[in-house]
Structures are given as C-alpha cells and as structure tokens.
Enzyme design. Structure first.
Site, mmCIF file in Angstrom:
data_model
loop_
_atom_site.group_PDB
_atom_site.id
_atom_site.type_symbol
_atom_site.label_atom_id
_atom_site.label_comp_id
_atom_site.label_asym_id
_atom_site.label_seq_id
_atom_site.Cartn_x
_atom_site.Cartn_y
_atom_site.Cartn_z
ATOM 1 N N SER A 96 72.214 82.617 20.705
ATOM 2 C CA SER A 96 72.021 83.195 19.302
ATOM 3 C C SER A 96 72.832 82.123 18.296
ATOM 4 O O SER A 96 72.657 80.743 18.318
ATOM 5 C CB SER A 96 72.595 84.592 19.180
ATOM 6 O OG SER A 96 72.304 85.076 18.114
ATOM 7 N N ASP A 122 62.369 89.385 22.737
ATOM 8 C CA ASP A 122 63.088 89.002 21.658
ATOM 9 C C ASP A 122 62.375 88.942 20.472
ATOM 10 O O ASP A 122 61.304 88.000 20.212
ATOM 11 C CB ASP A 122 63.854 87.776 21.756
ATOM 12 C CG ASP A 122 65.085 87.236 20.715
ATOM 13 O OD1 ASP A 122 64.810 87.957 19.821
ATOM 14 O OD2 ASP A 122 65.858 86.567 21.164
ATOM 15 N N HIS A 152 66.629 90.670 22.066
ATOM 16 C CA HIS A 152 67.600 89.398 21.874
ATOM 17 C C HIS A 152 68.672 89.679 22.645
ATOM 18 O O HIS A 152 69.147 88.603 23.424
ATOM 19 C CB HIS A 152 67.863 89.385 20.456
ATOM 20 C CG HIS A 152 68.735 88.415 20.070
ATOM 21 N ND1 HIS A 152 68.367 86.857 20.174
ATOM 22 C CD2 HIS A 152 70.035 88.151 19.620
ATOM 23 C CE1 HIS A 152 69.105 86.198 19.731
ATOM 24 N NE2 HIS A 152 70.310 86.898 19.285
#
Length: 381
Positions: A166, A331, A361
């Site tokens: 991320s 995700d 995610h």
C-alpha cells in the site's frame, strides 16, 4: 512524566510524544534540513526506527520494511510500553521466519510525517510548539529522501531488499526507481505507479471529514485536554477507509444485515457492521494523529512515480532491482490491474503474483503465509 493513553477519554492525539515510553524505538536525526518537493525545507528532522537481527560486517544483509498509512515501525513484537499494538507483520519477522533474523538485518522506520516517533505534525516545531497545521505538504519522494538519510546513518549503501505494501509499496517503488543502485530486490505489494482518480477521491473524503471536525482548529489541537480533539472527523475518515480496505464479500459473510447484540436500529441501536466500524474508529483515535492522517493521505494522493522522469513508463524502466509485484484478488482500493501495469513495465519483474484472500486490500497484512512465500522467494532468488 506522561504515559501512553490507554483507557478513559480519547486523547487529543494518539501520537507518540516525548515522555511516553520509548519501547524498541531508536532515532536518527538528519544532519541538515530536508528539501521538499513542494518547496522549502523541513528543519530538525528525526526518524524513529526499529531493527531486528544483526548487520553483517559487509553490511549486505539489510532489508528495509515500509509500513502502510496508519502503520508504524513496530513490525514485529508484542504490545507493551510504547507499543499499544502487536507487530503488524509479526509472523514474518524472526528466527526461521520469512524475514529470518538469523540471516537478515531488518530495518523499519516510522515514515516522515507519521506520528509514532518520526517528525510529523504532532512533533515540536522550532519554538517548541507542535507543528500542527503548519506542517508542510510532503510527497512519497520526500519520505524516501528522508529514509535515504537513515540508510546513510546506518552505513547501508545498498538494501538487500525493500519491501512494502500500500503506502509502503509506493515508497518501495520510489526507492527502486529513484535509487536503483541502492536496491538489490524489491517486493511491491498492493500498490500502484500513480494514484487513480478514485483513490484520490476516497482520500479527499477522509481528509474533508477530519478538517470539518469543530475540534480540528486548523490542525492546532494537539494541546487540547483529553476528551477534546478531532475524534469525530478522524473516526469518520477511518470508517470510510476501512470500507475500502475490506471486501464486500467479507463484510457480507461476517455481518450481513444482522443487528449488534442487544441492540436494534429502530430503537437507537446499531447494525453489527456499524459496531465493527465504530470499534476501529475509536481504536485508531488512541494510537494515531489526525493531522498525520491528513498529511500522509495527501502524500498518497500525490503519488506519481513518473513525475519529472518522462512519465510512468520511463520511470519504471529505470528499475534494476530483482522485483516481485503482487496484489490481492479482492482488493477494491488498489485493484490488480494497477499491479499488472507495474509487473509488465518493470524490466526486472516477473509475472504478476496474486494473493488470494476474502479480506480485500488488507489481505497483504493478513495473508502472512502467502506473503511470506513471496518474501522467501525474493530473498532466495
């Protein structure tokens, strides 16, 4: 001496501050002000970090692990004084684990602009008062520029690997593109080359929620007493974010339209999924800072690895590190097509790898067995 807030009224900020237990943190102070992409310099920068394992005499076994938006340097280890939560990738770090500390020297910094020991909005500015709303805008590239100074302070010329997911994946990518001679291998998880309009929109809604809280006070709330502070706005931001972190399938499987135990929505009660979001909102307020959330969310929105480098394709062509790109099949915040673009454009990357998860995610944090296999493969390659 102050203590970490743990119970009772929510603190004005959940940031680590001087007087709180140090825990496993160490610090490096940058020897000079940090030049920023948006202009100007940030003076007196400190980066908090933690390490595991021993640095080899040739300094060739160092692995940099980079956290996500609301993460910190505490990748591994139990909760305790100074660390209210267990390590966020605890199962990956330690003897015999994928990041085997009998072999690797693992370094995890708290990002610039963060709130768990590194210089950020809750930190003292020149003059002694918290930066608050005066903290300047920063970019992903700025954060890596600060981490480069940390590497120099530790005497590490080249990372054996840089690993992140991320926001941490954005930074890992920026390391590989901006400093190709300093990265031998890279694991890019659930990230992208440039923030999408939808990602920017989700982030903007979260930032707006915080800034419209009556106790935001232009970012100058850090010295308010317990019970005050932009808790409501930060809580709304966390609720919005958490919906993007988890998959619709997981929410439906876990909660459906059930009511919270002992409550009924017709009579002031909550649905079970509402209680779940409320829990995560309050939990974040005890360990994070609203202004750091704003600064880092905006840094993610400004992420563009091709800026000033001739575009994304030209930037990705600069990568020389052995690279593994992976994403989570459910995700919806960083969909797989973004990782596929990275895998196809980075000349040293293999085919896109997929983590199978019901969790969306957050699967890059939760599916530690699958991620661990990718780490082993990368480090043994």
């Amino acid at each position: 001496m102050s203590a970490d807030p743990a119970e009772g009224a929510l603190p004005a900020t959940g940031a680590w501050r001087v007087g709180h237990p140090v825990g496993r943190r160490r610090w490096v102070r940058l020897p000079e002000p940090l030049a920023l992409d948006a202009g100007g310099e940030l003076p007196d920068v400190h980066l908090a970090y933690e390490t595991w394992g021993q640095l080899a005499p040739d300094r060739a076994n160092a692995v940099l692990v980079l956290h996500a938006l609301t993460g910190d340097s505490h990748v591994a280890g139990p909760p305790g004084p100074g660390h209210p939560s267990p390590g966020w990738w605890d199962r990956l770090v330690g003897p015999g684990r994928p990041l085997d500390t009998d072999r690797w020297f693992v370094v995890a910094p708290n990002v610039l602009g963060g709130c768990q020991g590194s210089t950020g909005p809750a930190s003292p500015a020149p003059g002694g008062r918290p930066w608050g709303g005066r903290f300047p805008p920063i970019t992903v590239r700025d954060t890596v520029r600060a981490e480069l100074r940390l590497a120099r302070a530790l005497g590490i010329d080249r990372w054996a690997a840089v690993i992140g997911g991320s926001f941490g994946g954005m930074r890992a990518l920026e390391w590989a593109v901006g400093h190709p001679d300093r990265v031998a291998a890279a694991l890019l998880l659930s990230c992208c080359a440039v923030a999408s309009a939808e990602q920017i929109a989700w982030s903007a809604a979260q930032v707006h929620a915080i800034r419209t809280d009556p106790d935001w006070l232009g970012g100058h709330y850090h010295d308010l007493p317990a019970g005050r502070g932009p808790h409501a706005g930060l809580g709304v931001a966390r609720r919005i974010a958490h919906l993007t972190y988890r998959s619709p399938q997981e929410l439906e499987t876990r909660f459906g339209a059930a009511y919270q135990d002992g409550e009924h929505p017709w009579h002031g009660g909550r649905y079970a999924v509402e209680s779940y979001l409320d829990h995560h909102a309050a939990k974040l307020a005890r360990r994070f800072d609203a202004a750091s959330y704003v600064v880092l969310a905006q840094a993610m929105s400004g992420h563009d690895v091709g800026r000033g480098r001739g575009g994304v394709a030209a930037a990705l062509a600069r990568v020389r590190a052995r690279t593994c790109v992976a994403g989570v099949d459910t995700d919806r915040l960083f969909p797989l097509h973004q990782q596929r673009r990275l895998a196809e454009a980075i000349p040293t990357a293999g085919p896109l790898r997929t983590v199978t998860s019901l969790h969306g995610h957050d699967g890059f944090l939760i599916e530690t067995e699958q991620v661990g296999e990718l780490v082993r493969e990368l480090l043994d390659g």
